[in-house]
Design an enzyme around this catalytic site. Structure first.
Site, PDB file in Angstrom:
ATOM      1  N   MET A   1       0.840  -1.202   0.000  1.00 21.00           N
ATOM      2  CA  MET A   1       0.000   0.000   0.000  1.00 21.00           C
ATOM      3  C   MET A   1       0.874   1.250   0.000  1.00 21.00           C
ATOM      4  O   MET A   1       1.948   1.247   0.562  1.00 21.00           O
ATOM      5  CB  MET A   1      -0.890  -0.021   1.242  1.00 21.00           C
ATOM      6  CG  MET A   1      -2.061   0.890   1.107  1.00 21.00           C
ATOM      7  SD  MET A   1      -3.500   0.374   2.042  1.00 21.00           S
ATOM      8  CE  MET A   1      -2.957   0.538   3.719  1.00 21.00           C
ATOM      9  N   CYS A   2       0.436   2.274  -0.645  1.00 20.82           N
ATOM     10  CA  CYS A   2       1.044   3.598  -0.607  1.00 20.82           C
ATOM     11  C   CYS A   2      -0.079   4.580  -0.918  1.00 20.82           C
ATOM     12  O   CYS A   2      -1.154   4.184  -1.356  1.00 20.82           O
ATOM     13  CB  CYS A   2       2.125   3.778  -1.675  1.00 20.82           C
ATOM     14  SG  CYS A   2       3.643   2.868  -1.352  1.00 20.82           S
ATOM     15  N   GLY A   3       0.180   5.837  -0.692  1.00 23.75           N
ATOM     16  CA  GLY A   3      -0.801   6.855  -1.071  1.00 23.75           C
ATOM     17  C   GLY A   3      -0.192   7.797  -2.084  1.00 23.75           C
ATOM     18  O   GLY A   3       0.995   8.138  -1.986  1.00 23.75           O
ATOM     19  N   ARG A  32      -2.119   5.204   4.509  1.00 28.42           N
ATOM     20  CA  ARG A  32      -1.702   4.362   3.377  1.00 28.42           C
ATOM     21  C   ARG A  32      -0.181   4.281   3.279  1.00 28.42           C
ATOM     22  O   ARG A  32       0.346   3.433   2.551  1.00 28.42           O
ATOM     23  CB  ARG A  32      -2.233   4.933   2.048  1.00 28.42           C
ATOM     24  CG  ARG A  32      -3.742   4.925   1.927  1.00 28.42           C
ATOM     25  CD  ARG A  32      -4.142   5.206   0.498  1.00 28.42           C
ATOM     26  NE  ARG A  32      -3.744   4.116  -0.365  1.00 28.42           N
ATOM     27  CZ  ARG A  32      -4.489   3.041  -0.611  1.00 28.42           C
ATOM     28  NH1 ARG A  32      -5.676   2.930  -0.082  1.00 28.42           N
ATOM     29  NH2 ARG A  32      -4.047   2.088  -1.388  1.00 28.42           N
TER      30      ARG A  32
END
Lengths: 294, 227
Positions: A1-3, A32
């Site tokens: 996950m990342c934003g 995130r």
């Protein structure tokens, strides 16, 4: 996950607020990606090249302006921002400046007429405060909150990655053929600085543009030549683009009004944008290139 | 009408209030304001209750719904009405990935478009999408009905079991073991009922039906040397 977040302004009135709006979007994406955060911001085009450099050691900036003046023979304005500094270098001194900065052990995060890049390990709110992101104006910018998977949690492993002047990339996902692509790019004389998969994606796009491709064509190329999961948001001097892999597992949402185009991993990041209640909001299609240029 | 303002009340308190109200027969309808894309809004409602969400929601809105009616006056993020058991969920805008995934029952209505993997592994839910749906929708869908007034993306109904798929527009491609099937009177009847319940302005005769060819149900000995 990342934003991931991105904001491209269509009207100049909002330019002074770009950093403020992007910072809110970035902080909303903290859960995130709490490991590191970064932002690339496109301000007024400078008369020369803006070098964003970084060092973990504050002493590295002591006497930097004087040393560069001695080496390059011109005055180089230096603006310190926490672990980063932005230098204004005449275009014809670019190669000499790179050599001088690397000799001093400074990391060059990005170079461009308009682009500045700030990224560090830590929570997005802390990273934003350290660099004073809220106070920054500009025409467009992209940001990233990282939950690391493919390489270590370090400043250099944080996004955005810049692999050419005024070009940068943020990524949510993971590339599975990055080692192979890194070797292919190296054969063409394109080298990356880290073991990170996203940097390879950025270098691929930059190399395609250097070969004559438009941003749109380079982004199309990622669908054929890069394997893995990706939602990419890229910035160039005049525009910003979005592409998702054909499987499109990684979330993405976009919003457009008469004033701006915005991108985020989740709608939450849009909640404070002006006029969002009446904006056109949609999910970008898989394997489809979107880009806006001014 | 009780109103819960998500700019003032924490998500957990919002959901606990709704879940408590859903357990009583006399509960008034609830309004939720300022959802601001929050995750898991109106999740786990376990009894009759009407909830109207005034805005857009994030991941997993109205998940595990049982008997309640949840109406989102905006768009919904990934996994809306995931694993719904019964009741009704209506989304006025678009829905992101895997809307209605694994749903056992009830009705999910999406008035805009749904993106990829709509109705993945559905197990009895009815889903009506007024717009289009994305790729890999109804993957491994076991039971229930997926009705699409617009177009369907790639690989519709891949590895399908016994869910019925009705599409009015074009289908970009069918997934493995999914085929077009004859529309019989009983299907038109099911479709007419679902279209009416979903407030959809379309005629059952305009749709095509897709279902499982049932060729993946059993191992085919002639394919043994392909492994």
């Amino acid at each position: 996950m990342c934003g991931i977040v991105g904001l491209f302004l269509k009207k100049d009135e909002l330019r002074p607020r770009l950093g403020d709006m992007l910072t809110d979007m970035l902080i909303t994406m903290t859960d995130r990606g709490p490991d590191s955060a970064g932002i690339a911001i496109y301000g007024d085009a400078a008369d020369g090249l803006k070098f964003t450099v970084q060092s973990d050691d504050p002493a590295a900036f002591d006497g930097l302006a004087e040393a560069l003046e001695t080496t390059l023979g011109v005055t180089i304005p230096v603006t310190l921002k926490d672990t980063h500094a932005v230098l204004l270098v005449p275009a014809e001194k670019e190669a000499a400046a790179i050599e001088a900065l690397e000799a001093r052990g400074l990391r060059i995060m990005g170079i461009g007429e308009a682009m500045e890049i700030f990224k560090e390990v830590g929570l997005p709110k802390d990273v934003a405060a350290r660099f004073g992101l809220r106070e920054m104006g500009g025409s467009h910018g992209i940001g990233h909150t990282r939950m690391a998977t493919e390489s270590a949690v370090t400043t250099l492993g944080a996004h955005p990655f810049s692999t050419a002047e005024d070009q940068c990339l943020v990524h949510n996902g993971s590339l599975s053929n990055h080692n192979d692509m890194r070797r292919k790019l190296a054969k063409k004389g394109v080298f990356t600085k880290t073991e990170n998969d996203t940097e390879v994606g950025a270098a691929y796009i930059s190399s395609r543009i250097a070969e004559g491709a438009t941003l749109g064509e380079a982004l199309e190329g990622t669908l054929k030549d890069l394997d893995g999961f990706f939602t990419f948001v890229t910035g160039t001097k005049t525009g910003f683009g979005v592409v998702r892999d054909p499987i499109a597992c990684k979330p993405a949402v976009m919003a457009e009004t008469d004033d701006y185009v915005a991108f985020a991993s989740e709608y939450r990041a849009f909640a404070d944008l002006p006029g969002i209640d009446t904006a056109r909001v949609w999910e970008p299609e898989p394997a489809t290139v979107y880009f806006w240029e001014r | 009408m009780p109103t819960l303002d998500m700019s003032q009340v924490e998500l957990r308190e919002v959901n606990q209030t709704l879940q408590g109200a859903a357990g009583t027969q006399t509960a008034e309808p609830y309004d939720i304001i300022n959802p601001r894309g929050s995750h898991a809004v109106a999740c786990g409602l376990n009894g009759p209750l009407t909830v109207t969400v005034k805005g857009s929601t994030g991941y997993y809105c109205a998940g595990m719904n049982k008997d309640a009616t949840v109406h989102v006056e905006g768009s919904a993020g990934p996994g809306v009405a995931e694993n719904m058991m019964s009741g009704t969920v209506v989304i006025d805008g678009d829905a992101s990935q895997y809307a209605g995934a694994t749903g056992h029952g009830g009705l999910l209505v999406i008035k805009g478009n749904a993106s990829s993997r709509c109705g993945i592994s559905m197990k009895g839910i009815d889903i009506v999408v007024h717009g289009n749906i994305g790729h890999m929708s109804a993957f491994m869908a076991q039971k229930g009905n997926l009705v699409v007034l617009g177009d369907a993306g790639e690989a519709l109904g891949d590895s399908l079991y016994e869910a019925r798929l009705f599409v009015r527009g074009s289908v970009k491609s069918l997934g493995a073991d999914c085929i077009e099937k004859e529309m019989r009177p009983e299907h038109l009847e099911i479709l007419a009922d679902l279209l009416e319940k979903a407030g959809a302005d379309a005629k059952p005769e305009e749709f095509k039906r897709y279902g499982s060819a049932r060729k993946l149900y059993n191992f085919n000995i002639d394919h043994a040397d392909e492994y």
